[in-house]
Design a protein around this motif. Structure first.
Motif, PDB file in Angstrom:
ATOM      1  N   HIS A 255       0.860  -1.146   0.026  1.00 34.62           N
ATOM      2  CA  HIS A 255      -0.020  -0.041   0.073  1.00 34.62           C
ATOM      3  C   HIS A 255       0.708   1.182   0.060  1.00 34.62           C
ATOM      4  O   HIS A 255       0.612   2.318  -0.891  1.00 34.62           O
ATOM      5  N   TRP A 256       1.944   1.312   0.769  1.00 38.50           N
ATOM      6  CA  TRP A 256       2.776   2.327   0.755  1.00 38.50           C
ATOM      7  C   TRP A 256       3.688   2.476  -0.257  1.00 38.50           C
ATOM      8  O   TRP A 256       4.393   3.737  -0.595  1.00 38.50           O
ATOM      9  N   ASN A 257       4.182   1.529  -0.877  1.00 37.62           N
ATOM     10  CA  ASN A 257       5.286   1.493  -1.994  1.00 37.62           C
ATOM     11  C   ASN A 257       4.689   1.272  -3.405  1.00 37.62           C
ATOM     12  O   ASN A 257       5.849   1.209  -4.205  1.00 37.62           O
ATOM     13  N   VAL A 258       3.633   1.123  -3.670  1.00 37.15           N
ATOM     14  CA  VAL A 258       3.123   0.781  -5.021  1.00 37.15           C
ATOM     15  C   VAL A 258       2.976   2.371  -5.768  1.00 37.15           C
ATOM     16  O   VAL A 258       2.682   3.189  -5.180  1.00 37.15           O
ATOM     17  N   VAL A 259       3.563   2.357  -7.246  1.00 39.30           N
ATOM     18  CA  VAL A 259       3.500   3.397  -7.898  1.00 39.30           C
ATOM     19  C   VAL A 259       3.219   3.165  -9.151  1.00 39.30           C
ATOM     20  O   VAL A 259       3.181   1.807  -9.547  1.00 39.30           O
ATOM     21  N   GLY A 260       2.786   3.928 -10.080  1.00 44.06           N
ATOM     22  CA  GLY A 260       2.462   3.725 -11.475  1.00 44.06           C
ATOM     23  C   GLY A 260       1.049   4.006 -11.957  1.00 44.06           C
ATOM     24  O   GLY A 260       0.248   4.606 -11.170  1.00 44.06           O
ATOM     25  N   PRO A 261       0.733   3.797 -12.946  1.00 45.16           N
ATOM     26  CA  PRO A 261      -0.458   4.099 -13.735  1.00 45.16           C
ATOM     27  C   PRO A 261      -1.611   3.698 -13.074  1.00 45.16           C
ATOM     28  O   PRO A 261      -2.648   4.129 -12.866  1.00 45.16           O
ATOM     29  N   GLN A 262      -1.680   2.550 -12.294  1.00 50.13           N
ATOM     30  CA  GLN A 262      -2.763   1.866 -11.644  1.00 50.13           C
ATOM     31  C   GLN A 262      -2.781   2.045 -10.047  1.00 50.13           C
ATOM     32  O   GLN A 262      -3.342   1.282  -9.413  1.00 50.13           O
ATOM     33  N   PHE A 263      -1.843   3.008  -9.796  1.00 47.54           N
ATOM     34  CA  PHE A 263      -1.555   3.369  -8.242  1.00 47.54           C
ATOM     35  C   PHE A 263      -2.862   3.259  -7.269  1.00 47.54           C
ATOM     36  O   PHE A 263      -2.897   2.509  -6.622  1.00 47.54           O
ATOM     37  N   ILE A 264      -3.806   4.342  -7.635  1.00 52.95           N
ATOM     38  CA  ILE A 264      -4.728   4.573  -6.909  1.00 52.95           C
ATOM     39  C   ILE A 264      -5.887   3.555  -6.741  1.00 52.95           C
ATOM     40  O   ILE A 264      -6.323   2.999  -5.683  1.00 52.95           O
ATOM     41  N   ALA A 265      -6.171   2.796  -7.735  1.00 50.41           N
ATOM     42  CA  ALA A 265      -6.673   1.434  -7.511  1.00 50.41           C
ATOM     43  C   ALA A 265      -6.142   0.276  -6.826  1.00 50.41           C
ATOM     44  O   ALA A 265      -6.929   0.017  -5.986  1.00 50.41           O
TER      45      ALA A 265
ATOM     46  N   VAL B 254       9.485 -13.771  12.625  1.00 50.53           N
ATOM     47  CA  VAL B 254      10.590 -14.103  11.807  1.00 50.53           C
ATOM     48  C   VAL B 254      11.455 -15.460  12.303  1.00 50.53           C
ATOM     49  O   VAL B 254      11.605 -16.187  11.175  1.00 50.53           O
ATOM     50  N   ALA B 255      11.399 -15.968  13.484  1.00 56.87           N
ATOM     51  CA  ALA B 255      12.052 -17.171  14.030  1.00 56.87           C
ATOM     52  C   ALA B 255      11.358 -18.245  13.593  1.00 56.87           C
ATOM     53  O   ALA B 255      11.855 -19.358  13.081  1.00 56.87           O
ATOM     54  N   GLU B 256      10.000 -18.153  13.391  1.00 59.27           N
ATOM     55  CA  GLU B 256       9.271 -19.552  13.205  1.00 59.27           C
ATOM     56  C   GLU B 256       8.482 -19.659  11.855  1.00 59.27           C
ATOM     57  O   GLU B 256       8.146 -20.720  11.499  1.00 59.27           O
ATOM     58  N   ARG B 257       8.630 -18.712  11.003  1.00 57.08           N
ATOM     59  CA  ARG B 257       7.943 -18.579   9.880  1.00 57.08           C
ATOM     60  C   ARG B 257       8.780 -19.491   8.537  1.00 57.08           C
ATOM     61  O   ARG B 257      10.159 -19.977   8.942  1.00 57.08           O
ATOM     62  N   SER B 258       8.187 -20.151   8.026  1.00 55.36           N
ATOM     63  CA  SER B 258       8.843 -21.197   6.604  1.00 55.36           C
ATOM     64  C   SER B 258       9.112 -20.467   5.466  1.00 55.36           C
ATOM     65  O   SER B 258       9.545 -21.070   4.510  1.00 55.36           O
ATOM     66  N   TRP B 259       8.667 -19.054   5.078  1.00 56.52           N
ATOM     67  CA  TRP B 259       8.893 -18.713   4.013  1.00 56.52           C
ATOM     68  C   TRP B 259       9.786 -17.206   4.157  1.00 56.52           C
ATOM     69  O   TRP B 259      10.149 -16.853   5.187  1.00 56.52           O
ATOM     70  N   ASP B 260      10.276 -16.877   3.014  1.00 60.02           N
ATOM     71  CA  ASP B 260      11.088 -15.710   2.731  1.00 60.02           C
ATOM     72  C   ASP B 260      10.394 -14.536   3.087  1.00 60.02           C
ATOM     73  O   ASP B 260       9.153 -14.280   2.675  1.00 60.02           O
ATOM     74  N   ASP B 261      11.051 -13.393   3.376  1.00 58.97           N
ATOM     75  CA  ASP B 261      10.453 -12.082   3.649  1.00 58.97           C
ATOM     76  C   ASP B 261      10.100 -11.545   2.223  1.00 58.97           C
ATOM     77  O   ASP B 261      10.849 -11.831   1.309  1.00 58.97           O
ATOM     78  N   TYR B 262       9.092 -10.808   2.393  1.00 63.78           N
ATOM     79  CA  TYR B 262       8.801  -9.991   0.906  1.00 63.78           C
ATOM     80  C   TYR B 262       9.761  -8.993   0.551  1.00 63.78           C
ATOM     81  O   TYR B 262      10.372  -8.358   1.385  1.00 63.78           O
ATOM     82  N   SER B 263      10.578  -8.969  -0.704  1.00 61.67           N
ATOM     83  CA  SER B 263      11.578  -8.316  -1.180  1.00 61.67           C
ATOM     84  C   SER B 263      11.400  -7.285  -1.877  1.00 61.67           C
ATOM     85  O   SER B 263      12.504  -6.511  -2.230  1.00 61.67           O
ATOM     86  N   ILE B 264      10.221  -6.759  -2.310  1.00 60.55           N
ATOM     87  CA  ILE B 264      10.043  -5.947  -3.317  1.00 60.55           C
ATOM     88  C   ILE B 264       9.963  -4.304  -2.403  1.00 60.55           C
ATOM     89  O   ILE B 264       8.981  -4.430  -1.532  1.00 60.55           O
ATOM     90  N   GLY B 265      10.542  -3.608  -2.749  1.00 59.80           N
ATOM     91  CA  GLY B 265      10.391  -2.232  -1.937  1.00 59.80           C
ATOM     92  C   GLY B 265       9.343  -1.183  -3.050  1.00 59.80           C
ATOM     93  O   GLY B 265       8.375  -1.655  -3.408  1.00 59.80           O
ATOM     94  N   ARG B 266       9.753   0.077  -3.176  1.00 54.47           N
ATOM     95  CA  ARG B 266       9.067   0.875  -4.143  1.00 54.47           C
ATOM     96  C   ARG B 266       9.188   0.235  -5.397  1.00 54.47           C
ATOM     97  O   ARG B 266      10.109  -0.101  -6.164  1.00 54.47           O
TER      98      ARG B 266
END
Length: 171
Positions: A43-53, A91-103
């Motif tokens: 929500h905080w890091n999305v940009v581009g033509p479809q930003f508001i949607a 963080v210690a107990e999850r089995s998946w990687d952190d979300y890696s995409i920023g802006r």
């Protein structure tokens, strides 16, 4: 081996089953806490033509997933467990990687969210199957949450689908 300690459990549920159900619920609690933080990050890091949607589509998902986390934590407590909701435990107990995409663009984030939702929904469905015999009350909770998660996943996928029904993430 579970490290879950019970203070008590609900009548009609034996201790070993209660511990397994709590462990399943704890994994869902971590997943929903991670998901609502990831959604807010998008929500905080999305940009581009479809930003508001996309920006406006995400906030109701954040609120609904936060409510799911609360329901899961309260079910853990109801069964005699102690929900672990700290960032360190997640963080210690999850089995998946952190979300890696920023802006990034709406498409980049939506493609990544498609992958996130696939993982969350798949793990929910696996837990629903296991809960069939263990605890139908908890199974019902997860079924209701899965319906909402699948709806939110569809919202994301609708942005990724072409006219033939093919998803950009299936290429």
């Amino acid at each position: 081996m579970s490290t879950t300690k019970l203070h008590y459990t609900t009548p009609g549920l034996d201790e070993a089953d209660a511990i397994r159900v709590i462990d399943l619920l704890q994994s869902r609690l971590h997943a929903t806490n991670d998901l609502h933080l990831t959604l807010k990050h998008v929500h905080w890091n999305v940009v581009g033509p479809q930003f508001i949607a996309v920006h406006e589509m995400i906030d109701p998902q954040v609120e609904a997933v936060r409510a799911m986390a609360d329901d899961l934590a309260e079910r853990i407590a109801t069964l005699g467990g102690a929900p672990r909701g700290t960032p360190g435990a997640l963080v210690a107990e999850r089995s998946w990687d952190d979300y890696s995409i920023g802006r990034a663009s709406t498409q980049d984030h939506l493609e990544a969210l498609d992958v996130v939702y696939r993982g969350v929904v798949t793990s929910y469905r696996e837990n629903i199957d296991e809960l069939e015999k263990l605890d139908p009350v908890t199974q019902d909770l997860l079924i209701g949450q899965t319906e909402k998660l699948e709806l939110f996943h569809w919202f994301v996928r609708a942005h990724l689908e072409d006219a033939s029904g093919r998803l950009r993430t299936d290429q």
